[in-house]
Every structure is written in structure tokens, then in C-alpha cells.
Motif scaffolding. Sequence first.
Motif, PDB file in Angstrom:
ATOM      1  N   THR A 126      21.944 -13.888   8.364  1.00 30.18           N
ATOM      2  CA  THR A 126      21.650 -12.372   8.619  1.00 30.18           C
ATOM      3  C   THR A 126      20.123 -12.138   8.182  1.00 30.18           C
ATOM      4  OG1 THR A 126      23.925 -11.692   8.132  1.00 30.18           O
ATOM      5  CG2 THR A 126      22.357  -9.831   7.890  1.00 30.18           C
ATOM      6  N   TYR A 127      19.753 -12.381   7.079  1.00 27.56           N
ATOM      7  CA  TYR A 127      18.577 -12.059   6.670  1.00 27.56           C
ATOM      8  C   TYR A 127      17.429 -12.825   7.542  1.00 27.56           C
ATOM      9  CZ  TYR A 127      14.212 -13.792   4.109  1.00 27.56           C
ATOM     10  OH  TYR A 127      12.904 -14.275   3.874  1.00 27.56           O
ATOM     11  N   CYS A 128      17.549 -13.985   7.906  1.00 29.92           N
ATOM     12  CA  CYS A 128      16.589 -14.693   8.930  1.00 29.92           C
ATOM     13  C   CYS A 128      16.733 -13.923  10.271  1.00 29.92           C
ATOM     14  CB  CYS A 128      17.181 -16.096   9.062  1.00 29.92           C
ATOM     15  SG  CYS A 128      16.660 -17.114   7.707  1.00 29.92           S
ATOM     16  N   VAL A 177       7.007 -15.953  10.283  1.00 27.96           N
ATOM     17  CA  VAL A 177       8.229 -17.277  10.002  1.00 27.96           C
ATOM     18  C   VAL A 177       7.720 -17.945   8.620  1.00 27.96           C
ATOM     19  CG1 VAL A 177       9.017 -19.249  10.643  1.00 27.96           C
ATOM     20  CG2 VAL A 177       8.825 -17.493  12.324  1.00 27.96           C
ATOM     21  N   THR A 178       6.608 -17.973   8.350  1.00 25.61           N
ATOM     22  CA  THR A 178       6.180 -18.669   6.920  1.00 25.61           C
ATOM     23  C   THR A 178       7.063 -17.917   5.812  1.00 25.61           C
ATOM     24  OG1 THR A 178       4.151 -19.514   7.924  1.00 25.61           O
ATOM     25  CG2 THR A 178       4.116 -19.445   5.665  1.00 25.61           C
ATOM     26  N   VAL A 179       6.514 -16.622   6.035  1.00 24.82           N
ATOM     27  CA  VAL A 179       6.982 -15.516   4.758  1.00 24.82           C
ATOM     28  C   VAL A 179       8.729 -15.690   4.742  1.00 24.82           C
ATOM     29  CG1 VAL A 179       7.465 -13.019   4.057  1.00 24.82           C
ATOM     30  CG2 VAL A 179       5.247 -13.964   5.015  1.00 24.82           C
ATOM     31  N   ILE A 180       9.277 -15.806   6.029  1.00 22.92           N
ATOM     32  CA  ILE A 180      10.921 -15.877   5.899  1.00 22.92           C
ATOM     33  C   ILE A 180      11.408 -17.139   5.280  1.00 22.92           C
ATOM     34  CG2 ILE A 180      12.846 -16.068   7.552  1.00 22.92           C
ATOM     35  CD1 ILE A 180      11.367 -14.487   9.366  1.00 22.92           C
ATOM     36  N   MET A 181      10.417 -18.133   5.560  1.00 25.33           N
ATOM     37  CA  MET A 181      10.959 -19.381   5.081  1.00 25.33           C
ATOM     38  C   MET A 181      10.537 -19.494   3.526  1.00 25.33           C
ATOM     39  SD  MET A 181      12.047 -21.393   7.761  1.00 25.33           S
ATOM     40  CE  MET A 181      12.111 -22.913   6.807  1.00 25.33           C
ATOM     41  N   SER A 183      13.282 -10.481  13.825  1.00 22.67           N
ATOM     42  CA  SER A 183      13.210  -9.445  14.844  1.00 22.67           C
ATOM     43  C   SER A 183      11.939  -8.694  14.761  1.00 22.67           C
ATOM     44  CB  SER A 183      14.654  -8.641  14.817  1.00 22.67           C
ATOM     45  OG  SER A 183      14.472  -7.720  13.874  1.00 22.67           O
ATOM     46  N   GLY A 184      11.374  -8.817  13.419  1.00 23.89           N
ATOM     47  CA  GLY A 184      10.071  -7.826  13.276  1.00 23.89           C
ATOM     48  C   GLY A 184       8.925  -8.369  14.359  1.00 23.89           C
TER      49      GLY A 184
END
Lengths: 195, 195
Positions: B159-161, B181-185, B166-167
Motif C-alpha cells: 500500500t505504501y509503495c 523511487v529511490t526514496v520509496i526503496m 503515484s506521486g
Amino acid sequence: MPRPWKETIEAHRRDVRDAILECTSALVAEHGLRSVTMSQIAEQAGIGRATLYKYFPDIETILLAWHERQVATHLDHLAHVRDQAGEAGARLQHVLVAYAFISRQSRGHGDSAVRAFLHRDEQVAQAHRRLHDMIGDLLAEGARSGAFRDDVPADELATYCLHAVSGAGELPSEDAVHRLVTVIMTGLRRVSGPP
Amino acid sequence: MPRPWKETIEAHRRDVRDAILECTSALVAEHGLRSVTMSQIAEQAGIGRATLYKYFPDIETILLAWHERQVATHLDHLAHVRDQAGEAGARLQHVLVAYAFISRQSRGHGDSAVRAFLHRDEQVAQAHRRLHDMIGDLLAEGARSGAFRDDVPADELATYCLHAVSGAGELPSEDAVHRLVTVIMTGLRRVSGPP
């Protein structure tokens, strides 16, 4: 001493307006935007139809007024949370938790058509930009103090935070919301070593 | 050797159908859902109005068919990216980047009313659940191998990913998408020490 007449009138008008907003929001949440009528609203608010039309021309206008009031209240609350003492990291965490719970609550209000209608409103877009800036400022402050990563612009990190935290609406429990915010905060850390 | 007659007919029908879908999507993107007519679509697709109605009863149905085809294509592409060799971390990163670029592209298609209409579709909701599961499986695999955190359920991390990525639709550049994507990872890493 009794209040001056003008003040009394204004307080009365505010009360009626508030009652209209509350009844409309409850009726729309229950029945959907398309099936609520001005007569139902008047009846629920305990006023005549003619009186209702003196306040608002139609349901859409009432709903927008209600939503703008909600959004303003939420933004004030978030600014209040942000202004508590503490360093940027802790303050951002509190703002994100508060916003996550607001997002969760708001999902209860009406179906996706109602939400799409409300979010076309320019005042809502403005509120969203203010929230984005509020979070961006905390991120910039934290990047300067070494609390957050500085390899990604604060503005982009704010986009990350706001989108990620909107996932709160799908989560099964309050604990899960807190876990989500923990994960988001981990993403903001300075990174050393391979990912 | 010429193709059997039946195959030729079927290929022709598929071509006409594809042409209708493409023309409708282009017209709606340009003029909005409410102002496109079946006659315009027939004209653009180079077929008669009567023929168009043999394929589709109205614009909404065409648009849904077009969108379902898009979504299925995207999902196949993401599954293909996921199935490349490599460990869960790298594969998830590639899936998220691919999905981020899809999200960015899709924002160009029509206004928010069109998007709200398309996303009420049950097949789209199903595709979203499949994507959620695809990412959840990678996260569970990575948690077992030590690549990802295991203090948060894989389902919640998915859900977080999906929300965070979507940002990408709001970001100013492709570089910014890669940074997102780096921040998400980073958020998915195992955490040691105070946050």
C-alpha cells in the motif's frame, strides 16, 4: 447584559448555516449526492424551504461550503500540530500521523463521485498546496539540521510524503497507520551504503 | 497461402475495433468525455455510424474497453519486468520505476471526471489488486531474504509503495521520478538505531 441585536442575528445566521452544512453532509454521506433534495435538507435542519434558499441556491453549493469549512479546520489543526515544540523530524512525524487520520476519516464521506466533485474546487487545491508547502518547509529545515536526506529536493520529498500517507485510507487499523508513517519517515533518512 | 476466410474476418474485426478504441481515446483526451459524439468517432475511424453501433452501443462503453485494454497491457508489462532475473530488491525497484512512468503517462488522458468514471470500473479495481499482490509478493520475498524490513506486513508495505509511487504524476522530470523511487526503496530498508 443581553447581546446587541446585530450580534444575536449574526450568531443565529451562523447557527442556521452550520445546521444546514451538517445535515447536508450527513444526508449525502448516507444517500449519495444525486438523491438528496433541498426539501430533505430543509426538513432535517428544521427550517422552511424558503429559508434554506435564502442561504444556499443548491446542494452542490452547500456541499462545497461544508467541505471548504472541513478543509480549513483540518489545515488549522495540522498547522497547530506543526507548531509544537521539537525538532523537524518529530514535528513532521506528528503532522503526517494527524494527516493520515484525517485522510482515513474523509474516506467515509460519500462515494468517489462526490469526492471527485469536491476536489475540483479551487479552494481545496489551494489548501492542498498549503499543506504541501508546510511539509516541504519542515523537510528543508530537517535537511539543514541533518535530520533528513538532502540528496532529493524538499519539494519532491513533500510529494512523496503526501502521496504515501494517503495510503492510510486503505489500511486496516490505527496501528497500521502508525507503521505507515514510520516507513515514510525511514524513506526520508540520509542513506549510507548500498540501498 | 492466403489466410482462411474466418481468420481474415476476425483480424479485420479486431483492426476496426482497435481503430475505434484509438480514435475515441484521442478525441476524449482532446475534447473531454462530454463533447465527443458517436458520429465524430465513426468519421475519425473511417467507418459508417451504423457499423460503429454494431461494435459499441455508446462512448462510455468504448472508453471502458479502451481503458481495460490499456490496463491489461500495463499489467502484462509490469509482470514481465518483475519476472526478470535478479533479487527481489532490484526487481521491485524496476517494477516501481515502470509503474511510475505509466502513472505519469496516464495523467495526460482526459480530465479528472474521465478518470473518476474509468476508475469506477470493476476490471480496473481487479487490475489494481493484482498489482498490489504482485508488489506484496516481492516485498514478502525480500523480507525473507533480508533485503526488506520485516517489522511491517508486506501487504501494508505494498500500500505504501503504490500510493507513494503515484506521486510520480506530479513530478517535474524523469530524474525526479527516479529519485522518488529511490526514496520509496529507502523506506523499505531494515532500520537499525533511532529513526
